[in-house]
Design an enzyme around this catalytic site. Structure first.
Site, PDB file in Angstrom:
ATOM      1  N   MET A  30      14.274  -7.380  -7.069  1.00 54.21           N
ATOM      2  CA  MET A  30      12.816  -7.432  -6.917  1.00 54.21           C
ATOM      3  C   MET A  30      12.309  -8.848  -7.227  1.00 54.21           C
ATOM      4  O   MET A  30      11.117  -9.055  -7.481  1.00 54.21           O
ATOM      5  CB  MET A  30      12.146  -6.409  -7.826  1.00 54.21           C
ATOM      6  CG  MET A  30      12.539  -4.972  -7.461  1.00 54.21           C
ATOM      7  SD  MET A  30      11.333  -3.738  -7.928  1.00 54.21           S
ATOM      8  CE  MET A  30      11.311  -3.950  -9.698  1.00 54.21           C
ATOM      9  N   GLY A  31      13.215  -9.820  -7.257  1.00 53.77           N
ATOM     10  CA  GLY A  31      12.805 -11.207  -7.467  1.00 53.77           C
ATOM     11  C   GLY A  31      12.594 -11.559  -8.927  1.00 53.77           C
ATOM     12  O   GLY A  31      13.047 -10.839  -9.815  1.00 53.77           O
ATOM     13  N   HIS A  34      16.860 -14.241 -12.529  1.00 52.00           N
ATOM     14  CA  HIS A  34      17.419 -14.848 -13.746  1.00 52.00           C
ATOM     15  C   HIS A  34      18.941 -14.796 -13.654  1.00 52.00           C
ATOM     16  O   HIS A  34      19.495 -14.333 -12.637  1.00 52.00           O
ATOM     17  CB  HIS A  34      16.879 -14.136 -15.003  1.00 52.00           C
ATOM     18  CG  HIS A  34      17.001 -12.635 -14.927  1.00 52.00           C
ATOM     19  ND1 HIS A  34      18.210 -11.985 -14.916  1.00 52.00           N
ATOM     20  CD2 HIS A  34      16.058 -11.658 -14.837  1.00 52.00           C
ATOM     21  CE1 HIS A  34      18.018 -10.693 -14.855  1.00 52.00           C
ATOM     22  NE2 HIS A  34      16.721 -10.456 -14.782  1.00 52.00           N
ATOM     23  N   HIS A  37      20.683 -11.594 -12.351  1.00 54.29           N
ATOM     24  CA  HIS A  37      20.747 -11.462 -10.888  1.00 54.29           C
ATOM     25  C   HIS A  37      21.827 -12.392 -10.316  1.00 54.29           C
ATOM     26  O   HIS A  37      22.598 -12.011  -9.444  1.00 54.29           O
ATOM     27  CB  HIS A  37      19.406 -11.859 -10.254  1.00 54.29           C
ATOM     28  CG  HIS A  37      18.246 -11.004 -10.647  1.00 54.29           C
ATOM     29  ND1 HIS A  37      17.195 -11.481 -11.392  1.00 54.29           N
ATOM     30  CD2 HIS A  37      17.957  -9.704 -10.386  1.00 54.29           C
ATOM     31  CE1 HIS A  37      16.305 -10.524 -11.571  1.00 54.29           C
ATOM     32  NE2 HIS A  37      16.733  -9.427 -10.981  1.00 54.29           N
ATOM     33  N   GLN A 153      20.193   3.831 -12.667  1.00 54.68           N
ATOM     34  CA  GLN A 153      20.024   3.404 -11.279  1.00 54.68           C
ATOM     35  C   GLN A 153      21.387   3.260 -10.593  1.00 54.68           C
ATOM     36  O   GLN A 153      21.597   3.755  -9.485  1.00 54.68           O
ATOM     37  CB  GLN A 153      19.274   2.076 -11.243  1.00 54.68           C
ATOM     38  CG  GLN A 153      19.274   1.372  -9.920  1.00 54.68           C
ATOM     39  CD  GLN A 153      18.344   0.165  -9.927  1.00 54.68           C
ATOM     40  OE1 GLN A 153      17.138   0.322  -9.857  1.00 54.68           O
ATOM     41  NE2 GLN A 153      18.901  -1.027 -10.034  1.00 54.68           N
ATOM     42  N   SER A 186      13.419  -9.312 -15.752  1.00 56.38           N
ATOM     43  CA  SER A 186      12.202  -9.975 -15.251  1.00 56.38           C
ATOM     44  C   SER A 186      11.019  -9.601 -16.136  1.00 56.38           C
ATOM     45  O   SER A 186      10.093 -10.386 -16.318  1.00 56.38           O
ATOM     46  CB  SER A 186      11.935  -9.556 -13.804  1.00 56.38           C
ATOM     47  OG  SER A 186      13.083  -9.759 -13.019  1.00 56.38           O
ATOM     48  N   ARG A 187      11.036  -8.392 -16.686  1.00 59.88           N
ATOM     49  CA  ARG A 187       9.914  -7.926 -17.507  1.00 59.88           C
ATOM     50  C   ARG A 187       9.840  -8.617 -18.871  1.00 59.88           C
ATOM     51  O   ARG A 187       8.821  -8.504 -19.551  1.00 59.88           O
ATOM     52  CB  ARG A 187       9.967  -6.407 -17.686  1.00 59.88           C
ATOM     53  CG  ARG A 187       9.605  -5.654 -16.414  1.00 59.88           C
ATOM     54  CD  ARG A 187       9.368  -4.172 -16.660  1.00 59.88           C
ATOM     55  NE  ARG A 187       8.751  -3.536 -15.515  1.00 59.88           N
ATOM     56  CZ  ARG A 187       9.403  -2.883 -14.541  1.00 59.88           C
ATOM     57  NH1 ARG A 187      10.710  -2.782 -14.584  1.00 59.88           N
ATOM     58  NH2 ARG A 187       8.739  -2.335 -13.547  1.00 59.88           N
TER      59      ARG A 187
END
Ligand code: AMP
Length: 282
Positions: A30-31, A34, A37, A153, A186-187
């Protein structure tokens, strides 16, 4: 690096590679990329002829109350990072091409989607399985790469691929952490300085619980109590959603912890929801 924004063009490009006998590795993201990924990207580069990374903030996996609109986006930074990794294809479709008007078909791995995070995010894994199924059909990868960080997931995608006879190898890669142990996410960008410091309690709790299990304390009651006490020491935690030991296959809580058991935590620090997990290897 080829930038593709239109699913049909991505499909034709993938078809061309297939005809030439070139394998494609897909890294769905989802972009706000970091090192976590990028570790998937590097693994794919090592195992495939072509590596494709998708960036798509999937509206279907966000509840109306969640952070779809404020989810971190950094297209220029992401593109630069992927260029540096020599990624072959960046697939970055617009939402209206992925979900055109009238879209109504969904994929759901029943039985495991409702557990753990699914209990707190109804419909989330239905959204995840649906977008990943679509990406598999569009990008036609031989292998697809997912992080252990999002354990549930990864289990759901593996199950979907098996149940629906998708001839795709779903590869699960280790969680990449910051120097202080916090799982990269990302969060994490949402956390202020104090919250960022507080978030280290998650990894500490997982590590110390692993030690506890190694010392022979394996019953669920003691493990649950230990984890709760450990997390309660951090005042910036506003909600503990789950913290216990689970079967890595069924995601059901275990009576006793053994080799291969899954320790998993989901909690909120301030308004930010964070998850992490560890496999017990005594
Ligand atoms: P996201 O962009 O958060 O949807 O994540 C895209 C992929 O990267 C998923 O397969 C994640 O599990 C994986 N990922 C995210 N954080 C990490 C991490 N810290 N280490 C390894 N993989 C990760």
């Amino acid at each position: 690096m080829e930038l593709i924004r239109i699913p049909r063009i991505m499909q034709d490009t993938a078809g061309g590679h297939f005809l030439h006998g070139r394998s494609i590795g897909l890294v769905p993201t989802m972009g706000a990329l970091h090192e976590g990924h990028l570790s998937l990207v590097r693994r794919s580069k090592g195992e495939n002829d072509i590596t494709a990374v998708s960036i798509f903030v999937n509206p279907l996996q966000f509840a109306p109350s969640e952070d779809l609109n404020k989810y971190p986006r950094d297209i220029d930074g992401d593109t630069e990072k992927l260029r540096r990794e020599n990624v072959d294809i960046l697939f970055m479709p617009d939402a209206h091409l992925i979900y055109p008007e009238g879209f109504s078909t969904h994929v759901e791995a029943e039985g495991i989607s409702e557990k753990l995070c699914g209990a707190f995010r109804p419909g989330h894994f239905r959204g995840v399985a649906t977008i990943v199924a679509k990406l598999f059909n569009i990008v036609k990868p031989a292998r697809a790469y997912f992080g252990q960080k999002d354990f549930q997931q990864a289990v759901i995608i593996k199950k979907m691929a098996k149940d629906l006879d998708m001839a795709i190898d779903v590869v699960i890669c280790p969680t990449i952490r910051e120097n202080d142990g916090l799982a990269m996410s990302s969060r994490n960008l949402y956390l202020n300085k104090d919250e960022r410091k507080a978030a280290t309690v998650i990894n500490k709790c997982l590590t110390q619980t692993t030690e506890l299990i190694k010392s022979g304390i394996i019953d669920i009651e003691s493990i649950r109590r230990f984890m709760k006490e450990k997390l309660s020491e951090e005042p910036l935690i506003t909600e503990i959603q789950y913290a216990s030991i689970y079967s890595p296959q069924t995601l059901d809580e275990l009576e006793k912890a053994g080799k291969g058991a899954l320790l998993a935590i989901a909690l909120k620090i301030g308004k930010t929801r964070l998850i992490d997990n560890m496999i017990v290897n005594p």
